[in-house]
Design an enzyme around this catalytic site. Sequence first.
Site, short mmCIF file in Angstrom:
data_model
loop_
_atom_site.label_atom_id
_atom_site.label_comp_id
_atom_site.label_asym_id
_atom_site.label_seq_id
_atom_site.Cartn_x
_atom_site.Cartn_y
_atom_site.Cartn_z
N ASN A 9 -8.02 -7.63 -5.91
CA ASN A 9 -6.82 -7.53 -5.08
C ASN A 9 -7.27 -7.77 -3.64
O ASN A 9 -7.89 -6.90 -3.04
CB ASN A 9 -6.21 -6.14 -5.24
CG ASN A 9 -5.07 -5.90 -4.26
OD1 ASN A 9 -4.61 -6.82 -3.59
ND2 ASN A 9 -4.60 -4.65 -4.18
N LYS A 11 -5.56 -8.04 -1.00
CA LYS A 11 -4.70 -7.41 0.01
C LYS A 11 -4.37 -8.43 1.11
O LYS A 11 -4.24 -9.62 0.82
CB LYS A 11 -5.35 -6.14 0.54
CG LYS A 11 -5.76 -5.19 -0.63
CD LYS A 11 -6.11 -3.82 -0.22
CE LYS A 11 -6.48 -3.00 -1.46
NZ LYS A 11 -6.76 -1.61 -1.15
N HIS A 95 1.56 -0.83 -6.28
CA HIS A 95 0.31 -0.40 -5.62
C HIS A 95 0.63 0.74 -4.65
O HIS A 95 1.70 0.76 -4.03
CB HIS A 95 -0.30 -1.59 -4.88
CG HIS A 95 -1.70 -1.31 -4.42
ND1 HIS A 95 -1.97 -0.58 -3.29
CD2 HIS A 95 -2.89 -1.65 -4.95
CE1 HIS A 95 -3.29 -0.49 -3.15
NE2 HIS A 95 -3.87 -1.13 -4.14
N GLU A 97 -0.31 1.30 -1.75
CA GLU A 97 0.00 0.87 -0.38
C GLU A 97 1.46 0.45 -0.28
O GLU A 97 2.11 0.66 0.74
CB GLU A 97 -0.95 -0.28 0.03
CG GLU A 97 -2.34 0.28 0.33
CD GLU A 97 -3.48 -0.69 0.07
OE1 GLU A 97 -3.24 -1.89 -0.09
OE2 GLU A 97 -4.63 -0.20 0.04
N GLU A 167 -5.39 4.15 -10.00
CA GLU A 167 -6.04 4.07 -8.69
C GLU A 167 -5.77 5.35 -7.92
O GLU A 167 -4.72 5.48 -7.26
CB GLU A 167 -5.48 2.89 -7.89
CG GLU A 167 -5.71 1.53 -8.52
CD GLU A 167 -5.73 0.42 -7.47
OE1 GLU A 167 -6.70 -0.34 -7.48
OE2 GLU A 167 -4.81 0.34 -6.65
N GLY A 173 -10.44 2.31 -0.68
CA GLY A 173 -10.97 1.90 0.62
C GLY A 173 -11.75 2.98 1.33
O GLY A 173 -12.05 2.85 2.52
N SER A 213 -12.62 1.91 -4.70
CA SER A 213 -14.04 1.80 -4.33
C SER A 213 -14.94 1.39 -5.49
O SER A 213 -16.05 1.90 -5.64
CB SER A 213 -14.52 3.11 -3.68
OG SER A 213 -13.80 3.36 -2.50
P1 13P Z 1 -10.95 -0.70 -2.75
O1 13P Z 1 -11.73 -1.31 -3.90
O2 13P Z 1 -11.18 -1.39 -1.44
O3 13P Z 1 -11.14 0.78 -2.69
O4 13P Z 1 -9.40 -0.95 -3.07
C1 13P Z 1 -8.92 -0.60 -4.32
C2 13P Z 1 -7.53 -1.13 -4.47
O5 13P Z 1 -6.61 -0.69 -3.82
C3 13P Z 1 -7.33 -2.22 -5.44
O6 13P Z 1 -5.98 -2.44 -5.68
#
Ligand code: 13P
Length: 254
Positions: A9, A11, A95, A97, A167, A173, A213
Amino acid sequence: MRTPLLAGNWKMYMTVAEAVELVQTLLDNLEMVGDREVVVCPPFTALHPLSPLLSESPLQLGAQNMYPADSGAFTGEISPVMLLELNCRYVIVGHSERRQLFGEDDTLIARKTRSALEHGLTPILCVGETQTERAAGQAEMIVLGQLRAALGDLAGEQVAEIVLAYEPVWAIGTGLTASPLDAQTMHAAIREALRVHYGTDTANEVRILYGGSVKPDNIDVLMGQADIDGALVGGAALKADSFLRIVHYHSTSS
Ligand code: 13P
């Protein structure tokens, strides 16, 4: 048997030029991955230029979001029909976010999940608890509640088509990963809930990815867990060497 799925992903990272360069490096260095699926989910702007590069390749294309209508007056949105035109196979839905920063609620996420399925796109449906919810002992309740709300009254055969991604919000992150045991425990709880609602066959078919992560140094042990069927990778998917190492994982149980 569930085919492992490793998805990046991206982003809101990667210009078109950067996206093309990353994909070319991935394609040049991918080893035999016939036993696993590999997906990249770039920003919308990169889907069109990447689409011809990925056709006939072992890499598949996914989008990070979509609106649940074929077309219409929905300024700023992208429809499943548009994604299909670019050969997207997958679309990330729900997601954290999008839930937290863009106010997406369970109703909208359920509509997106249905719409993706109706168009033959595979939703990668994300669920996960916050740190506060975990500390309060509510992680499982929250995750299973999100799952119930998104799946609603879908039939078992539709649910079997969906990819789930657990997740934990606190692991995204942050460099903090759920321990392999904690992740496995949640994945097993999700699969048990699927079994109760949709039966053993459906529960055994649904792939459940872990996200938060995921890195080259933790992928092998995560993939060694019985109910972890792949990973949804953020930061580590933006560099060819780390994503390739994740894709080329060798599962290990400890
Ligand atoms: P990270 O791998 O940067 O922690 O992000 C995970 C994520 O949100 C994947 O959708």
